[in-house]
Design an enzyme around this catalytic site. Structure first.
Site, mmCIF file in Angstrom:
data_model
loop_
_atom_site.group_PDB
_atom_site.id
_atom_site.type_symbol
_atom_site.label_atom_id
_atom_site.label_comp_id
_atom_site.label_asym_id
_atom_site.label_seq_id
_atom_site.Cartn_x
_atom_site.Cartn_y
_atom_site.Cartn_z
ATOM 1 N N LYS A 22 0.855 -1.202 0.000
ATOM 2 C CA LYS A 22 0.000 0.000 0.000
ATOM 3 C C LYS A 22 0.889 1.250 0.000
ATOM 4 O O LYS A 22 0.655 2.194 -0.745
ATOM 5 C CB LYS A 22 -0.876 0.011 1.243
ATOM 6 C CG LYS A 22 -1.574 1.331 1.514
ATOM 7 C CD LYS A 22 -2.411 1.328 2.768
ATOM 8 C CE LYS A 22 -1.654 1.673 3.998
ATOM 9 N NZ LYS A 22 -1.371 3.109 4.167
ATOM 10 N N ASN A 23 1.942 1.246 0.816
ATOM 11 C CA ASN A 23 2.742 2.466 0.974
ATOM 12 C C ASN A 23 3.733 2.692 -0.164
ATOM 13 O O ASN A 23 4.441 3.690 -0.178
ATOM 14 C CB ASN A 23 3.433 2.478 2.339
ATOM 15 C CG ASN A 23 2.399 2.599 3.454
ATOM 16 O OD1 ASN A 23 1.226 2.896 3.197
ATOM 17 N ND2 ASN A 23 2.825 2.352 4.684
ATOM 18 N N CYS A 116 -5.390 12.470 11.845
ATOM 19 C CA CYS A 116 -5.961 11.151 11.583
ATOM 20 C C CYS A 116 -6.012 10.433 12.925
ATOM 21 O O CYS A 116 -5.636 10.966 13.949
ATOM 22 C CB CYS A 116 -5.148 10.387 10.566
ATOM 23 S SG CYS A 116 -3.665 9.743 11.272
ATOM 24 N N ARG A 121 -1.170 15.006 12.096
ATOM 25 C CA ARG A 121 -0.227 14.546 11.072
ATOM 26 C C ARG A 121 0.348 15.806 10.406
ATOM 27 O O ARG A 121 -0.072 16.205 9.344
ATOM 28 C CB ARG A 121 -0.909 13.646 10.061
ATOM 29 C CG ARG A 121 -1.454 12.354 10.670
ATOM 30 C CD ARG A 121 -0.368 11.363 11.095
ATOM 31 N NE ARG A 121 0.290 10.701 10.003
ATOM 32 C CZ ARG A 121 -0.162 9.607 9.403
ATOM 33 N NH1 ARG A 121 -1.295 9.096 9.776
ATOM 34 N NH2 ARG A 121 0.488 9.054 8.413
ATOM 35 N N ASP A 304 4.195 0.643 12.142
ATOM 36 C CA ASP A 304 2.977 0.021 11.598
ATOM 37 C C ASP A 304 2.816 -1.413 12.075
ATOM 38 O O ASP A 304 1.718 -1.976 11.982
ATOM 39 C CB ASP A 304 2.993 0.038 10.067
ATOM 40 C CG ASP A 304 2.953 1.447 9.524
ATOM 41 O OD1 ASP A 304 3.211 1.634 8.330
ATOM 42 O OD2 ASP A 304 2.690 2.382 10.311
ATOM 43 N N ARG A 396 -8.866 -0.467 4.336
ATOM 44 C CA ARG A 396 -7.963 0.524 3.719
ATOM 45 C C ARG A 396 -6.636 -0.124 3.322
ATOM 46 O O ARG A 396 -5.985 0.310 2.372
ATOM 47 C CB ARG A 396 -7.681 1.678 4.703
ATOM 48 C CG ARG A 396 -8.762 2.723 4.812
ATOM 49 C CD ARG A 396 -8.234 3.955 5.518
ATOM 50 N NE ARG A 396 -6.941 4.317 5.001
ATOM 51 C CZ ARG A 396 -5.924 4.759 5.757
ATOM 52 N NH1 ARG A 396 -6.080 4.870 7.052
ATOM 53 N NH2 ARG A 396 -4.777 5.087 5.215
HETATM 54 C C1 EPZ Z 1 4.190 6.894 6.264
HETATM 55 O O1 EPZ Z 1 3.380 7.922 6.808
HETATM 56 C C2 EPZ Z 1 3.285 5.683 6.148
HETATM 57 N N1 EPZ Z 1 2.175 5.978 5.244
HETATM 58 C C3 EPZ Z 1 2.745 5.317 7.537
HETATM 59 O O2 EPZ Z 1 1.967 4.123 7.383
HETATM 60 C C4 EPZ Z 1 3.911 5.028 8.464
HETATM 61 O O3 EPZ Z 1 3.408 4.770 9.768
HETATM 62 C C5 EPZ Z 1 4.852 6.251 8.497
HETATM 63 O O4 EPZ Z 1 5.273 6.573 7.154
HETATM 64 C C6 EPZ Z 1 6.091 5.995 9.343
HETATM 65 O O5 EPZ Z 1 6.776 4.906 8.855
HETATM 66 C C7 EPZ Z 1 2.390 5.937 3.902
HETATM 67 O O6 EPZ Z 1 3.489 5.672 3.438
HETATM 68 C C8 EPZ Z 1 1.206 6.212 3.029
HETATM 69 P P1 EPZ Z 1 6.162 10.278 8.372
HETATM 70 P P2 EPZ Z 1 3.919 9.453 6.831
HETATM 71 O O7 EPZ Z 1 6.089 11.523 7.591
HETATM 72 O O8 EPZ Z 1 4.673 9.734 5.604
HETATM 73 C C9 EPZ Z 1 6.104 13.477 11.859
HETATM 74 C C10 EPZ Z 1 0.077 2.754 7.578
HETATM 75 O O9 EPZ Z 1 -0.464 2.242 8.566
HETATM 76 N N2 EPZ Z 1 6.082 14.476 10.785
HETATM 77 O O10 EPZ Z 1 7.374 9.409 8.264
HETATM 78 O O11 EPZ Z 1 2.776 10.323 7.186
HETATM 79 C C11 EPZ Z 1 4.764 12.731 11.943
HETATM 80 O O12 EPZ Z 1 3.851 13.468 12.737
HETATM 81 C C12 EPZ Z 1 0.552 4.199 7.643
HETATM 82 O O13 EPZ Z 1 0.315 2.148 6.493
HETATM 83 C C13 EPZ Z 1 6.228 15.824 11.102
HETATM 84 O O14 EPZ Z 1 6.362 16.184 12.260
HETATM 85 O O15 EPZ Z 1 4.901 9.354 8.078
HETATM 86 C C14 EPZ Z 1 5.120 11.426 12.584
HETATM 87 O O16 EPZ Z 1 5.172 11.612 13.984
HETATM 88 C C15 EPZ Z 1 0.210 4.844 8.976
HETATM 89 N N3 EPZ Z 1 6.189 16.749 10.111
HETATM 90 C C16 EPZ Z 1 6.536 11.161 12.065
HETATM 91 O O17 EPZ Z 1 7.027 12.423 11.563
HETATM 92 C C17 EPZ Z 1 6.043 16.386 8.789
HETATM 93 O O18 EPZ Z 1 6.040 17.288 7.911
HETATM 94 C C18 EPZ Z 1 6.587 10.125 10.952
HETATM 95 O O19 EPZ Z 1 5.848 10.651 9.905
HETATM 96 C C19 EPZ Z 1 5.906 15.023 8.485
HETATM 97 C C20 EPZ Z 1 5.938 14.084 9.481
#
Ligand code: EPZ
Length: 416
Positions: A22-23, A116, A121, A304, A396
């Site tokens: 998915k990701n 979410c 997020r 995850d 999802r």
């Molecule tokens: C990706 O989300 C994945 N989703 C998530 O999987 C996964 O949990 C996450 O990466 C971490 O591995 C997809 O790839 C579609 P991040 P993403 O930006 O990109 C903070 C699932 O269950 N952050 O690496 O949103 C954020 O709040 C989903 O398949 C900021 O502070 O994750 C979080 O605490 C859930 N500012 C941390 O970084 C930003 O601009 C990790 O977020 C961006 C992120």
């Protein structure tokens, strides 16, 4: 609202084929926007997030078709640059379309992605990086208006290895003028999959999978055919399900090296795991609690897989401490597990699980995608019947779980 009805206590045995990631499919679908011509994507999972991403592409003017696990996209006639609020809210990761729309149209209009179920997020890292590439961003009435006279390469250091921010920078700089360097980039396998997809289109990207990625802008990008990598989190979820029911199974169409951190804690828990080229076998007859599980950016233990693995530890002997470092609100599944007799105490981002001999079936609701995966595992291991509501969260990211698990001997039905 449909539900899943599960009668627990049946060991899962047999062979199962794992779906595409998915990701990976989400950023790769966004990347089709920068191709001149058609893209064919194989091993695409039939999950609701895939259909939401296809809806976004159609809204922008692309022609899309999905048959079986193949998706065909033609973005030749894409002229729109606005992602509707309803779709942004439906899938928070729609933010991943921003970089690609900017490359395609030099402008974008989208609503702020809502929080979410995992907590806020933020997208501050995405926006700061895009501004470095020359994008002017104004926020008004909950909308982001982005414009760039030209996209120019830049040196970008991410304060956190954000997966989405890394992908958005790659997609916004793939045709920018000059060179872009991302320091402290996310290292997830899905980033490498995106790099391979873009390079197959004629892009010039190096370093995905490491902390430094270098993108050299190119003039144009052509059509491409690509097979998406297997879903490492779905793999982890179903291995936990087999282990929790004391079963034994062979998982096919997997990439063992993508989940080595999960496999090592599963072995520590007493699972017999064998790795082959594109298969993993798992057998388990007794489960020992793992002392500490701390979620980390890849290649650490994936956030995850925290909820699914927690369900497994609920029926192991001993106690496990979970530290969730990635999201501030990723324990919502715990209250539902407690309804099934799990012994878990939490304090902030720490949860302590004390294993019990058996969980007991109950009526529970999925709280988020991976929390739903955790409830599937708990229900399969529990004594008696469990009814899982709010399964739209599970749909999802998990394709037809009742079919996949049913083929392994689970007693599971979907009731409308
Ligand atoms: C990706 O989300 C994945 N989703 C998530 O999987 C996964 O949990 C996450 O990466 C971490 O591995 C997809 O790839 C579609 P991040 P993403 O930006 O990109 C903070 C699932 O269950 N952050 O690496 O949103 C954020 O709040 C989903 O398949 C900021 O502070 O994750 C979080 O605490 C859930 N500012 C941390 O970084 C930003 O601009 C990790 O977020 C961006 C992120």
């Amino acid at each position: 609202m449909s539900k899943l009805l599960i009668e627990g206590g049946h060991p899962l045995c047999g062979v199962l084929k794992i779906q595409g990631a998915k990701n990976s499919i989400l950023p790769i679908m966004a990347a089709t926007l920068v191709a001149q011509g058609e893209c064919v994507i194989e091993n695409c999972p039939d999950i609701s997030d895939t259909h939401t991403a296809l809806e976004i592409l159609k809204t922008l003017g692309a022609q899309v078709k999905m048959f079986g696990d193949k998706v065909w996209v033609d973005c030749t006639n894409v002229i729109d640059y606005e992602i509707p609020d309803a779709l942004m809210r439906k899938m928070r990761s729609s933010i991943i379309f921003l970089g690609a729309v900017l490359t395609r149209r030099k402008k974008a209009l989208l609503s702020f992605p809502g929080g979410c179920e995992l907590g806020p997020r933020p997208i501050d890292l995405h926006l700061a990086a895009l501004e470095k590439l020359g994008v002017h961003i104004s926020e008004e009435h909950g909308y982001l208006r982005c414009e760039a006279a030209r996209l120019k390469g830049a040196e970008i250091h991410l304060s956190f290895p954000s997966v989405g921010a890394t992908e958005n920078i790659m997609l916004a700089s793939v045709q920018a003028e000059g060179r872009t360097v991302i320091e402290n980039a996310a290292r997830e396998p899905e980033i490498e999959d995106l790099q391979n997809f873009l390079n197959a289109m004629g892009a010039d990207i190096r370093g995905a999978g490491s902390s430094t990625i270098v993108i050299r802008g190119v003039e144009s990008l052509h059509s491409v055919q690509h097979r998406v990598i297997p879903d490492r989190i779905v793999t982890a979820t179903y291995i936990c399900a087999v282990a929790a029911t004391r079963g034994n199974a062979l998982l096919k169409n997997v990439e063992p090296k993508h989940l080595s951190s999960v496999l090592s804690v599963l072995r520590e828990a007493g699972c017999e795991i064998q790795e082959f080229d594109d298969m993993i076998s798992v057998a388990c007859d007794r489960l020992q609690a793992v002392r500490l599980v701390r979620t980390m950016p890849y290649p650490g233990f994936p956030t995850d897989a925290q909820a699914p693995f927690m369900s497994l530890m609920c029926v192991a002997s001993g106690s496990t401490v979970f530290v969730e470092t990635m999201f501030e609100n990723r324990f919502k599944h715990i209250a539902e597990l407690q309804r099934m007799g799990a012994k878990i105490t939490t304090e902030g981002r720490v949860a302590v699980v004390e294993g019990v001999r058996r969980l007991s079936g109950a009526s529970v609701d999925a709280t988020d995608l991976r929390g739903g995966g955790a409830l599937l595992i708990a229900a399969l291991a529990a004594e008696g019947e469990t009814q899982i509501g709010r399964i739209e969260h599970i749909d999802r990211g998990y394709a037809a779980p009742e079919q996949v698990l049913g083929e392994l001997g689970a007693k599971i039905v979907r009731i409308e």
